[in-house]
Write a protein that holds these residues in place. Structure first.
Motif, PDB file in Angstrom:
ATOM      1  N   MET A   1      -1.774   3.691  18.852  1.00 26.08           N
ATOM      2  CA  MET A   1      -2.058   3.524  17.446  1.00 26.08           C
ATOM      3  C   MET A   1      -3.576   3.609  17.256  1.00 26.08           C
ATOM      4  N   ASP A   2      -3.996   4.355  16.284  1.00 26.41           N
ATOM      5  CA  ASP A   2      -5.426   4.461  16.009  1.00 26.41           C
ATOM      6  C   ASP A   2      -5.859   3.375  15.016  1.00 26.41           C
ATOM      7  N   SER A   3      -7.163   3.246  14.836  1.00 23.88           N
ATOM      8  CA  SER A   3      -7.689   2.181  13.978  1.00 23.88           C
ATOM      9  C   SER A   3      -7.244   2.335  12.529  1.00 23.88           C
ATOM     10  N   ARG A   4      -7.158   3.568  12.065  1.00 23.20           N
ATOM     11  CA  ARG A   4      -6.734   3.820  10.681  1.00 23.20           C
ATOM     12  C   ARG A   4      -5.316   3.298  10.448  1.00 23.20           C
ATOM     13  N   THR A   5      -4.432   3.623  11.361  1.00 26.80           N
ATOM     14  CA  THR A   5      -3.038   3.183  11.246  1.00 26.80           C
ATOM     15  C   THR A   5      -2.945   1.668  11.341  1.00 26.80           C
ATOM     16  N   LEU A   6      -3.705   1.091  12.258  1.00 27.11           N
ATOM     17  CA  LEU A   6      -3.687  -0.361  12.423  1.00 27.11           C
ATOM     18  C   LEU A   6      -4.115  -1.066  11.135  1.00 27.11           C
ATOM     19  N   LYS A  41     -13.977   5.221   4.865  1.00 26.22           N
ATOM     20  CA  LYS A  41     -13.860   5.232   6.319  1.00 26.22           C
ATOM     21  C   LYS A  41     -12.418   5.532   6.744  1.00 26.22           C
ATOM     22  N   ASP A  45     -11.214   8.892   8.627  1.00 26.52           N
ATOM     23  CA  ASP A  45     -10.839   8.472   9.977  1.00 26.52           C
ATOM     24  C   ASP A  45     -12.070   8.107  10.807  1.00 26.52           C
ATOM     25  N   THR A  46     -13.003   7.366  10.182  1.00 26.36           N
ATOM     26  CA  THR A  46     -14.201   6.917  10.876  1.00 26.36           C
ATOM     27  C   THR A  46     -14.256   5.389  10.987  1.00 26.36           C
ATOM     28  N   ARG A  48     -13.984   2.268  12.837  1.00 28.78           N
ATOM     29  CA  ARG A  48     -14.050   1.995  14.274  1.00 28.78           C
ATOM     30  C   ARG A  48     -12.963   1.016  14.699  1.00 28.78           C
ATOM     31  N   PHE A  49     -12.514   1.178  15.947  1.00 31.94           N
ATOM     32  CA  PHE A  49     -11.495   0.277  16.462  1.00 31.94           C
ATOM     33  C   PHE A  49     -12.042  -1.146  16.520  1.00 31.94           C
ATOM     34  N   ALA A  52     -11.401  -2.711  13.249  1.00 32.10           N
ATOM     35  CA  ALA A  52      -9.978  -3.026  13.100  1.00 32.10           C
ATOM     36  C   ALA A  52      -9.619  -4.264  13.927  1.00 32.10           C
TER      37      ALA A  52
END
Length: 70
Positions: A1-6, A41, A45-46, A48-49, A52
């Motif tokens: 899972m990427d930060s955007r999805t999270l 952001k 998709d910028t 950052r994890f 998140a």
């Protein structure tokens, strides 16, 4: 899972607005966040994890890596 999805999942589960996300991140990091900057952001998709992760922690979530089976 990427930060955007999270972030989107956390917002949905906790009924958070981007304004509230910005307030939480600003309080926890001391940085400058606005509703618009959070939205931008996520759209670009910028996000950052680490951001998140801070948000998840502030909301009481533990992020635990689990190895996939198979």
């Amino acid at each position: 899972m990427d930060s955007r999805t999270l972030v989107k999942v956390l917002c949905a589960q906790e009924a958070l607005t981007y304004k509230k996300v910005a307030e939480i991140l600003a309080k926890k990091t001391g940085g400058h966040y606005t509703k618009t900057s959070v939205s931008s952001k996520l759209a670009k998709d910028t996000f950052r994890f680490s951001e998140a992760f801070i948000l998840a922690d502030a909301l009481g979530y533990d992020l635990v890596p689990v190895k996939r089976k198979g």
